[in-house]
Design an enzyme around this catalytic site. Structure first.
Site, PDB file in Angstrom:
ATOM      1  N   SER A  92      16.219  -8.351  -1.990  1.00 22.03           N
ATOM      2  CA  SER A  92      15.652  -8.684  -0.681  1.00 22.03           C
ATOM      3  C   SER A  92      16.755  -9.266   0.175  1.00 22.03           C
ATOM      4  O   SER A  92      17.489 -10.151  -0.271  1.00 22.03           O
ATOM      5  CB  SER A  92      14.537  -9.711  -0.860  1.00 22.03           C
ATOM      6  N   GLY A  93      16.872  -8.783   1.409  1.00 24.00           N
ATOM      7  CA  GLY A  93      17.932  -9.279   2.287  1.00 24.00           C
ATOM      8  C   GLY A  93      17.723 -10.724   2.688  1.00 24.00           C
ATOM      9  O   GLY A  93      18.609 -11.571   2.516  1.00 24.00           O
ATOM     10  N   SER A  94      16.538 -11.040   3.226  1.00 24.43           N
ATOM     11  CA  SER A  94      16.305 -12.423   3.681  1.00 24.43           C
ATOM     12  C   SER A  94      16.399 -13.392   2.516  1.00 24.43           C
ATOM     13  O   SER A  94      16.968 -14.481   2.635  1.00 24.43           O
ATOM     14  CB  SER A  94      14.937 -12.543   4.372  1.00 24.43           C
ATOM     15  N   ASP A 264       6.858  -9.781   7.886  1.00 25.67           N
ATOM     16  CA  ASP A 264       8.155 -10.414   7.662  1.00 25.67           C
ATOM     17  C   ASP A 264       8.567 -11.109   8.969  1.00 25.67           C
ATOM     18  O   ASP A 264       8.578 -10.487  10.025  1.00 25.67           O
ATOM     19  CB  ASP A 264       9.177  -9.335   7.278  1.00 25.67           C
ATOM     20  N   CYS A 268      14.076  -8.245   8.251  1.00 27.84           N
ATOM     21  CA  CYS A 268      14.008  -7.592   6.929  1.00 27.84           C
ATOM     22  C   CYS A 268      15.333  -6.891   6.573  1.00 27.84           C
ATOM     23  O   CYS A 268      15.652  -5.835   7.121  1.00 27.84           O
ATOM     24  CB  CYS A 268      12.851  -6.606   6.837  1.00 27.84           C
ATOM     25  N   GLY A 269      16.042  -7.492   5.640  1.00 26.95           N
ATOM     26  CA  GLY A 269      17.373  -6.979   5.284  1.00 26.95           C
ATOM     27  C   GLY A 269      17.335  -5.647   4.563  1.00 26.95           C
ATOM     28  O   GLY A 269      18.092  -4.723   4.894  1.00 26.95           O
ATOM     29  N   THR A 270      16.455  -5.525   3.555  1.00 28.21           N
ATOM     30  CA  THR A 270      16.369  -4.242   2.852  1.00 28.21           C
ATOM     31  C   THR A 270      15.807  -3.185   3.803  1.00 28.21           C
ATOM     32  O   THR A 270      16.230  -2.023   3.790  1.00 28.21           O
ATOM     33  CB  THR A 270      15.476  -4.359   1.591  1.00 28.21           C
TER      34      THR A 270
HETATM   35  O1  LIG Z   1      14.795  -9.116   4.052  1.00 28.54           O
HETATM   36  C1  LIG Z   1      14.168  -8.494   3.193  1.00 28.54           C
HETATM   37  O2  LIG Z   1      14.660  -7.551   2.578  1.00 28.54           O
HETATM   38  C2  LIG Z   1      12.799  -8.961   2.882  1.00 28.54           C
HETATM   39  N1  LIG Z   1      12.236 -10.042   3.624  1.00 28.54           N
HETATM   40  C3  LIG Z   1      10.974 -10.367   2.970  1.00 28.54           C
HETATM   41  C4  LIG Z   1      10.578  -9.100   2.296  1.00 28.54           C
HETATM   42  C5  LIG Z   1      11.829  -8.279   2.082  1.00 28.54           C
HETATM   43  O3  LIG Z   1      12.188  -8.325   0.750  1.00 28.54           O
END
Ligand SMILES: O=C(O)[C@H]1NCC[C@@H]1O
Length: 355
Positions: A92-94, A264, A268-270
């Site tokens: 997960s990015g965040s 989110d 959202c990083g991914t």
């Molecule tokens: O940034 C992300 O990738 C995510 N943020 C919460 C759910 C995802 O995994």
């Protein structure tokens, strides 16, 4: 004498608005030689811990969490398994930005200079992150994500109530179905949160039935996990925006009207990684170009593609994501042996039935 409660230490962080509770003392609960085995162990044995942390009375629908683990690869600083409302996820990015901010600001991993590289083991591969640090404060984190790739562009998804919705099926650390928000007759505004979450729920239910995807290098990573609703074709000068709808518990196929997903709060990083793969494939994002991606609350990740590669037989891109994290608290969560709710609870006013 009564038995001592289970005690879990955590650092509370948010990355561009998305909360991540970083569990620093839960590693002893997780077993497995590889990160894939550890993720599988969590899925099979630790769902009580996921629910304990994310559900009431210790959690809330918008919360994610991360278990910090010892590294499995030589040279890595630590490993992560991510706890989301929909289940355990490999990456997960965040949450990576939250974890890196926490370990550096709290001294768990030493700051090695104004640009400190941290190496993280995940079940989808090794991820590095470069943190800009000044006077002990992490100013930003650039996550060098695993390769992202397109499975299919404009897959015609048949969605109850919404009709045929073209979705891009893309991997960016987890699998996404990504739809243009305009195709749903909606706008990306925080005030539309309930409608966006409901549309995401309907799309996710349809995606689970109609889209079957498996990571070529890692068969354990399969199925569309998250739904992104985005601002559509990249138009010069227009702000690119999105929201990702996170599963809030079990989706109830026969009654999606009761579903209450959470959006989110970060870009959202991914999801941004996956979105960049789709944009690149459409000829709308060049290698090396900055991609400013805004969240439902207006916060920003800067994405960039640094090159191309292959995953299995698929063309793939190498994404980076830059964002900021802030520590919001230090906590210790307790579970007393007499607590009647050893894995928390949910109520249908703010949670999905069966969450
Ligand atoms: O940034 C992300 O990738 C995510 N943020 C919460 C759910 C995802 O995994």
């Amino acid at each position: 004498m009564s038995a001592a409660p289970l005690a879990l230490d955590a650092i509370e962080v948010h990355a561009e608005g998305e909360p991540g509770r970083i569990l620093t003392s839960a590693a002893g609960l997780v077993h497995g030689e590889t990160m894939a085995e550890r993720l599988q162990y969590c899925k099979e044995n630790l769902d009580w811990l996921r629910r304990l942390m994310l559900h009431e009375p210790r959690g809330y629908p918008g919360l994610c969490s991360v278990i910090l683990l010892p590294p499995v690869n030589e040279g890595s600083d630590f490993g992560i398994v991510v706890l989301e409302q929909g289940g355990f996820t490999p990456m997960s990015g965040s949450n990576t930005i939250c974890a890196v901010t926490a370990v550096l600001e709290e001294g768990i991993v030493p700051v090695r200079g104004p640009e400190t590289t941290v190496t993280i083991d995940t079940a989808v591969g090794v991820v590095t992150a470069v943190a800009r640090v000044e006077n002990g404060k992490v100013l930003s984190v650039t996550v060098v994500n695993v390769p992202a790739f397109v499975v299919e562009l404009d897959f015609p998804l048949q969605v109850p109530e919404l009709g045929t919705v073209p979705v891009d099926v893309v991997f960016g650390g987890q699998f996404f179905a990504q739809a243009r928000v305009a195709d749903l007759g909606l706008e990306l505004s925080p005030d539309n949160g309930k409608e966006l979450a409901r549309a995401g729920a309907l799309i996710k239910l349809a995606a689970l039935e109609q889209i079957h995807v498996t990571h070529p290098d890692n068969p354990a990573i399969s199925g569309v996990n998250l739904i992104m609703l985005h601002s559509g074709d990249r138009v010069p000068g227009r702000q690119d925006r999105n929201t990702v709808v996170l599963s809030n518990g079990k989706l109830v196929a026969d009654d999606p009207s009761t579903w209450t997903g959470a959006l989110d709060r970060s870009p959202c990083g991914t999801g941004t990684s996956a979105r960049m793969a789709a944009l690149h494939s459409r000829g709308q994002l060049a290698i090396g170009e900055d991609f400013s991606h805004h969240s439902i609350i207006g916060s920003e990740f800067i994405g960039r593609l640094t090159g191309t590669t292959t995953v299995g037989s698929r063309e793939a891109v190498l994404p980076t994501i830059t964002g900021r994290g802030w520590v919001t608290g230090r906590s210790q969560w307790l579970l007393d042996p007499t607590d009647p709710f050893p894995s928390g609870y949910t109520v249908g006013d703010i949670w999905a039935p069966g969450a």
